[in-house]
Design an enzyme around this catalytic site. Structure first.
Site, short mmCIF file in Angstrom:
data_model
loop_
_atom_site.label_atom_id
_atom_site.label_comp_id
_atom_site.label_asym_id
_atom_site.label_seq_id
_atom_site.Cartn_x
_atom_site.Cartn_y
_atom_site.Cartn_z
N SER A 55 35.07 30.37 53.34
CA SER A 55 34.70 31.34 54.39
C SER A 55 33.52 30.81 55.19
O SER A 55 33.21 29.64 55.18
CB SER A 55 34.31 32.66 53.71
N HIS A 73 39.04 33.66 40.26
CA HIS A 73 38.37 34.69 41.08
C HIS A 73 37.60 35.69 40.23
O HIS A 73 36.57 36.20 40.66
CB HIS A 73 39.41 35.42 41.95
N1 LIG Z 1 35.10 26.22 42.70
C1 LIG Z 1 34.97 27.23 43.58
N2 LIG Z 1 34.25 28.31 43.21
C2 LIG Z 1 34.12 29.31 44.11
N3 LIG Z 1 33.46 30.49 44.01
C3 LIG Z 1 33.62 31.16 45.16
N4 LIG Z 1 34.35 30.43 46.01
C4 LIG Z 1 34.70 30.84 47.37
C5 LIG Z 1 36.14 31.31 47.41
N5 LIG Z 1 36.21 32.65 46.92
C6 LIG Z 1 37.60 33.15 46.84
C7 LIG Z 1 38.12 32.99 45.43
O1 LIG Z 1 37.16 33.50 44.53
C8 LIG Z 1 37.62 34.60 47.29
O2 LIG Z 1 37.32 34.66 48.66
C9 LIG Z 1 34.70 29.26 45.38
C10 LIG Z 1 35.46 28.14 45.74
O3 LIG Z 1 36.01 28.03 46.85
N6 LIG Z 1 35.55 27.14 44.81
#
Ligand SMILES: Nc1nc2ncn(CCNC(CO)CO)c2c(=O)[nH]1
Length: 282
Positions: free
Chosen positions: A216, A253
């Site tokens: 994001s 998630h």
């Molecule tokens: N390894 C990893 N850990 C993370 N924690 C949050 N996000 C951001 C993406 N968040 C998503 C899925 O949780 C929900 O918008 C990530 C990611 O992209 N990669």
């Protein structure tokens, strides 16, 4: 390609302002699990996204989908409790719409928060990262298409996207509050998602100098800088990415949301203190 004219967005902004008394100059976008920041807002006026014609609706757990107006440390603010993501299928222009709407509502400063995976091995789960730059690996850009000069120039600079004074303020406050060990500064990269990154992708961005990765923030920041907002970005590190092949552990998630819940107290305190010291008479 989906597009929204200046007049379309002016109409949305006018509709929203007709429903609230608050006239904020600061906008805060709450990332996954960071929706509890809204608990600190007083004199609240709440508008669910689904009551705002044209506003994209969050489909991801942990993203409530409400605009929350009110005061935070005596500053008028509007919070986006929940954001939308390109991986949900929204166009980058749709992702950008709430930011341009905030611009036309009079927002001068935008705080963008997110949950991210820690690439930098010195970052621990629950730490925070003040964003100093980003790497856009998403393949999308909300400025593609016809440019309306009333928002900003055709070719906006992006080398100073994250305000250095707000970065310094955040790091200074973290030190004052005894958080210095928990708060770092670094580079954020965006991949499109919704799959989490591969080991090779993590290794590549690590070589490129990236410290945390997510799905994001970049479209919102590009649009905010395009229309002249001052931008502050902060990531909550919700897991350490997997940098070795054939490991059993995988990102998920649920741990992202769980860490967001556990660490929100620190994030809230830091954001609130920064807000309290902002000079919004700009
Ligand atoms: N390894 C990893 N850990 C993370 N924690 C949050 N996000 C951001 C993406 N968040 C998503 C899925 O949780 C929900 O918008 C990530 C990611 O992209 N990669």
């Amino acid at each position: 390609m989906e597009s929204f004219t200046y007049e379309d967005i002016q109409q949305i902004a006018n509709d929203i302002l007709s429903k609230v008394k608050c006239r904020p100059k600061l906008g805060i976008i709450c990332g996954s699990g960071l929706g509890k920041l809204a608990d600190m807002v007083e004199d609240r006026e709440v508008i669910p996204y689904n009551e705002i014609p044209g506003f994209p609706i969050s489909t991801v757990p942990g993203h409530a989908g409400k605009l929350i107006f009110g005061t935070l440390r005596n500053k008028s603010v509007v919070l986006m409790q929940g954001r939308v993501h390109c991986y949900e299928g929204y166009s980058p222009q749709k992702i950008a719409l709430p930011v341009r709407t905030m611009k036309l509502m009079g927002i001068k400063v935008l705080f963008v928060t997110n949950a991210a995976g820690g690439i930098n091995r010195n970052f621990n789960v629950g730490d925070m990262m003040v964003i100093k730059d980003h790497l856009n690996l998403s393949g999308v850009n909300p400025l593609v298409g016809i440019n309306d000069e009333r928002f900003g120039p055709r070719f906006p600079p992006m080398s100073r996207a994250y305000d250095i004074e707000l970065r310094k303020l955040a790091l200074s406050i973290a030190k004052e509050m005894g958080f210095a060990d928990l708060v770092h500064e670094g580079v954020y990269s965006m991949m499109l998602g919704p799959n989490f990154e591969t080991v090779t992708e993590c290794r590549l961005i690590s070589i490129a100098g990236v410290d945390a990765t997510g799905m994001s923030t970049v479209p919102e920041v590009i649009v905010a800088k395009h229309c002249g907002m001052t931008v502050f970005g902060m990531s909550l590190i919700t897991n350490k990415v997997i940098m070795e092949y054939d490991q059993d552990a995988t990102a998920n998630h649920e741990e992202v949301l769980e860490t967001g819940e556990k660490s929100s107290r620190y994030t809230q305190q830091l954001i609130a203190e920064i807000v309290g010291r902002l000079d919004l008479d700009i």
